[in-house]
Design an enzyme around this catalytic site. Structure first.
Site, PDB file in Angstrom:
ATOM      1  N   SER A 136       0.946  -1.275  -0.061  1.00  0.00           N
ATOM      2  CA  SER A 136       0.012   0.084   0.087  1.00  0.00           C
ATOM      3  C   SER A 136       1.007   1.222   0.134  1.00  0.00           C
ATOM      4  O   SER A 136       1.934   1.240  -0.832  1.00  0.00           O
ATOM      5  CB  SER A 136      -0.818  -0.218   1.235  1.00  0.00           C
ATOM      6  N   ARG A 197     -12.192   6.798   9.103  1.00  0.00           N
ATOM      7  CA  ARG A 197     -11.961   5.362   9.135  1.00  0.00           C
ATOM      8  C   ARG A 197     -12.923   4.419   8.740  1.00  0.00           C
ATOM      9  O   ARG A 197     -12.513   3.404   7.830  1.00  0.00           O
ATOM     10  CB  ARG A 197     -11.263   4.972  10.354  1.00  0.00           C
ATOM     11  N   ASP A 278      -8.957  -5.525  -5.664  1.00  0.00           N
ATOM     12  CA  ASP A 278      -8.487  -4.187  -4.973  1.00  0.00           C
ATOM     13  C   ASP A 278      -9.307  -3.207  -5.773  1.00  0.00           C
ATOM     14  O   ASP A 278      -8.898  -2.857  -6.874  1.00  0.00           O
ATOM     15  CB  ASP A 278      -6.838  -4.376  -5.092  1.00  0.00           C
ATOM     16  N   HIS A 307      -8.029  -4.412  -0.965  1.00  0.00           N
ATOM     17  CA  HIS A 307      -6.769  -3.640  -0.888  1.00  0.00           C
ATOM     18  C   HIS A 307      -6.234  -4.529   0.483  1.00  0.00           C
ATOM     19  O   HIS A 307      -5.029  -4.293   0.611  1.00  0.00           O
ATOM     20  CB  HIS A 307      -7.211  -2.133  -0.580  1.00  0.00           C
ATOM     21  N   ASP A 308      -6.996  -5.004   1.355  1.00  0.00           N
ATOM     22  CA  ASP A 308      -6.395  -5.210   2.629  1.00  0.00           C
ATOM     23  C   ASP A 308      -5.863  -6.841   2.416  1.00  0.00           C
ATOM     24  O   ASP A 308      -5.377  -7.443   3.417  1.00  0.00           O
ATOM     25  CB  ASP A 308      -7.500  -5.519   3.796  1.00  0.00           C
TER      26      ASP A 308
END
Lengths: 332, 332
Positions: A136, A197, A278, A307-308
């Site tokens: 990332s 978040r 992603d 993405h994680d």
């Protein structure tokens, strides 16, 4: 070294190297930031693993700090604890991102982070790193280090990192920064961080994972609707506002959008990894970057975690890490 | 008619039907809401088109009101002006959603909207509608009308509407509602609405469209980063907070997440349309619904506009509308 202006103010004080499995230190630095100009920082770092092993710089997302994996000295789990086995047998260096302490509320470029890492390598007398493993934001920083200080690293592995942010991802982050603004304007900075978040989590994961985890019907609770994902999003938000201030979140979020690298400038061997699901860093953005870097290798991770995936697809990511690290041993 | 409890308080006063190309009215209703119990509303409606033409109920997203297309009487463009030609030759009835005025801050189910429409048809003496054309939230409301009051409509066209919200879409909306909460808590309700709307726009459109429209590099402006999509997101947010209060936005947003229909309950002929790029109502959620409704027809719109395709893909949507409306003429 282009555009670099590093003044070492003082050496960090090490713990006893012969005994400590890991050391932490704080190094005062003067850097000329790309956008914000000359600035003094104290860079926190952690160095772990056998002192005679190949040095690997490890860097993760904007909320990942210097504690990447646990050690005897620092036994709490690190942000990449899931990869401690793959990374074992190496000496690992990680930093707390410039700006992560929230005391600097001006633009920070990923190139600035690369400068800080280069200065740290010099200051600690570590010389050249065998490799840089970044995921990332960490992958973006690695690209800048490879472009600006190619002598400081032997090889780069960048996971879920593009040559520049996708315009949609930038729009998502801009909206998250508005949540930070709204929280601060209304005297609820923590609520702004929690909201930003929670918004970000929606971009870190995938609709498929949400469909599997949060299938339950919404419920009315005190006249308001609660959906199945709310407890998860609450927890993510609450946890984050305890560890990141609005200023830190804003500047590191911006930093991702400031990232821009020309593939031609990267002059170290490169391995890239993309994740098929992603939404922030689409595989379709990583493929052309791999094509534009001669001799680069591309891995594609199949995942429902988006993405994680670098934090969740332990086996696939370990395989990529192990292969990358093995390639370093043979060329050392 | 299940669970219905409608008391007509007074007839709306019509303008002269023989002259007016369109009429607007406000009908006071007492409804027993599914979650909030007995409630009095004033339902705003607009009726346009030739009085002797087949009656079509037209319903759009949560921010679409009674003014669907322009007329001599009400000449400003309606929210579905792009389909005025496809809809011409029909008498169109649209309402302002219950809760859209922001005066009712309690849960509103899409079934409640269907009840209001059924009551309106009775009260205005319009009898049975030949068809119901609903997109997004309007499509969900149409399903409830078809399930609860099958005698009130001949046929249903539902565009980009599922049997229930996708868990990921519900999570996105829940986060938008938190933005409303944060704005209100901080004394900036308009900013909360603007932020929620900007977040929603990211789910209404697609990464592909953003990549095409907002490719420019971000710029630093007064120490803060502005990304290429910011002016667009600003404008969308500002426009929305002038037309929707936090309470209206919250309750209509919740209403989408309260939607849940059993295909077996729909007992009128149904045409569905899905959009291949719709992230909120995935094609993969509409296909099984079409399969579960015997005799239903499914259209798939190819688009880069995602959920907003019903407002943007004029030719494809017109073709679906024209075909649907033609099928009504022959079965009238």
């Amino acid at each position: 070294m282009t555009g670099r202006d590093v003044t070492l103010i003082q050496q960090a004080s090490f713990e006893d190297r012969s005994v400590a499995a890991a050391v932490r230190g704080e190094l005062p630095l003067s850097l000329r930031l790309r956008h914000a100009g000359p600035t003094r920082f104290i860079v926190g770092y952690e160095l772990t693993g056998p002192t005679n092993a190949p040095l690997i710089i490890v860097a993760g997302g904007i909320s990942a700090g210097r504690h990447s994996i646990s050690s005897k000295t620092f036994s709490e789990p690190g942000w990449w604890e899931s990869q401690s086995e793959a990374l074992s047998g190496h000496r690992l260096l990680s930093i707390d991102w410039l700006g992560a302490d929230g005391e600097f509320d001006r633009p920070i470029d990923p190139a600035d982070q690369a400068e800080a890492i280069a200065a740290l390598l010099d200051a600690l007398g570590l010389g050249r790193a065998a490799g840089f493993v970044g995921a990332s934001y960490g992958g973006m920083v690695g690209m800048h280090l490879a472009a600006r200080n190619p002598d400081s690293l032997g090889s780069l592995l960048a996971i879920s990192a593009p040559a520049r942010a996708h315009p949609f991802a930038s729009a998502c982050r801009s909206i998250q920064r508005r949540a930070l603004d709204l929280g601060e304007a209304g005297g609820e900075p923590d609520a702004g961080v929690a909201l930003a978040r929670a918004m970000a989590m929606l971009t870190y994961r995938t609709p498929r994972e949400f469909a599997e985890r949060f299938d339950a019907s919404p419920v009315l609770d005190g006249g308001r609707l609660r959906v199945a994902a709310d407890p998860y999003l609450d927890a993510q938000g609450q946890r984050h506002c305890r560890r990141m201030s609005p200023a830190a979140y804003r500047r590191l979020s911006e930093s991702i959008d400031l990232h821009r690298i020309d593939a031609a400038d990267i002059r170290v061997p490169v391995t890239l990894a993309a994740v098929d699901s992603d939404a922030l860093v689409p595989e379709s953005d990583v493929r052309p970057l791999a094509k534009a870097i001669p001799g680069s290798r591309l891995h594609v991770v199949r995942s429902r975690f988006g993405h994680d995936a670098f934090l969740k697809e332990d086996a696939q990511v370990a395989a990529i890490l192990i292969r990358f690290l093995a390639s370093l041993e043979t060329t050392r």
